[in-house]
Design a protein around this motif. Structure first.
Motif: not given
Length: 240
Positions: A163-170, A180-182
């Motif tokens: 499980v990786r940390g929270i990332e932001t994608e468009t 969105e935060q994924i």
């Protein structure tokens, strides 16, 4: 005080200032010498930039000796522990490599495959899932008109590999784009289940992870429902 005495006093002050400056220069020089002659340790640094998730090869790194006190506690000193490993993020040229920069080795069985999903950080359970946990994978499929969809279980008792940390994608939403935060989650699946989850991840309206209490993954769960349709929800709303 006559002019000769003033000149003498000024010269004495300048001599004192020079003596103090020489004292501090000497201390700095002695300190640098001590740093150079202190115990050295061999570590490794990147010859050039190493992109994230790349496999480290011998030509990508070079050995350097630095004072032991300058090396981090996680610095990698064994080349065998680097070759063939993958870096977790972009590593710049000249960066000293350490164990915490490497992705953990896979713990898959021969009949398992790794598959990565992106879980919504708000509506998913990413904050509750850790490496080694077991989850169910659900998918929601809808018709073209968005009605009469189904929610079904794709696979049960899936082991979470990482499980990786929270990332932001468009992401595109209608005619606009929104951030969105994924959370990327990697699962260990049987080949057939991996195909099902891959298909759902591409075509389903949403894919969710459902957390399991400790010990549930080892029990027979054949009696649990596998599919829910719109009509089933209508029956629940009617209280039947």
């Amino acid at each position: 005080m006559n002019p000769r005495q003033r000149r003498g006093a000024i010269l004495m002050m300048l001599a004192g200032i020079c003596a103090i400056a020489l004292f501090f220069i000497s201390i700095s020089w002695v300190g640098s010498v001590n740093a150079k002659v202190s115990p050295l340790v061999k570590t490794y640094q990147a010859k050039s930039e190493i992109p994230a998730y790349s496999v480290i090869e011998e030509d990508d790194i070079e050995a350097v000796e630095i004072p032991k006190r300058w090396a981090s506690t996680s610095a990698t000193t064994d080349i065998e522990s680097l070759i063939g490993e993958r870096v977790a993020f972009n590593v710049g040229e000249g960066t000293y490599l350490s164990d915490d920069m490497l992705l953990p080795r896979s713990s898959l069985n021969e009949d398992e495959r790794e598959i990565a999903l992106t879980v919504d950080a708000k509506t998913g359970i990413a904050g509750r899932v850790q490496t080694g946990d077991f989850v169910d994978v659900y998918a929601v499929f809808t018709n073209e008109d968005g009605n009469n969809g189904t929610s079904q279980v794709l696979v049960r008792n899936v082991r979470v590999v990482s499980v990786r940390g929270i990332e932001t994608e468009t992401a595109k939403s209608g005619d606009s784009f929104a951030e969105e935060q994924i959370v990327p989650v990697t699962l260990a699946l049987q080949p057939k289940a991996a195909l099902a989850v891959t298909y759902a991840d591409a075509f389903a309206a949403s894919v969710r992870l459902v957390g399991l209490p400790p010990g549930v993954s080892s029990k027979n769960r054949s009696g649990e429902p596998e599919l829910v349709r719109r009509g089933d929800l209508d029956e629940l709303e009617d209280g039947s």
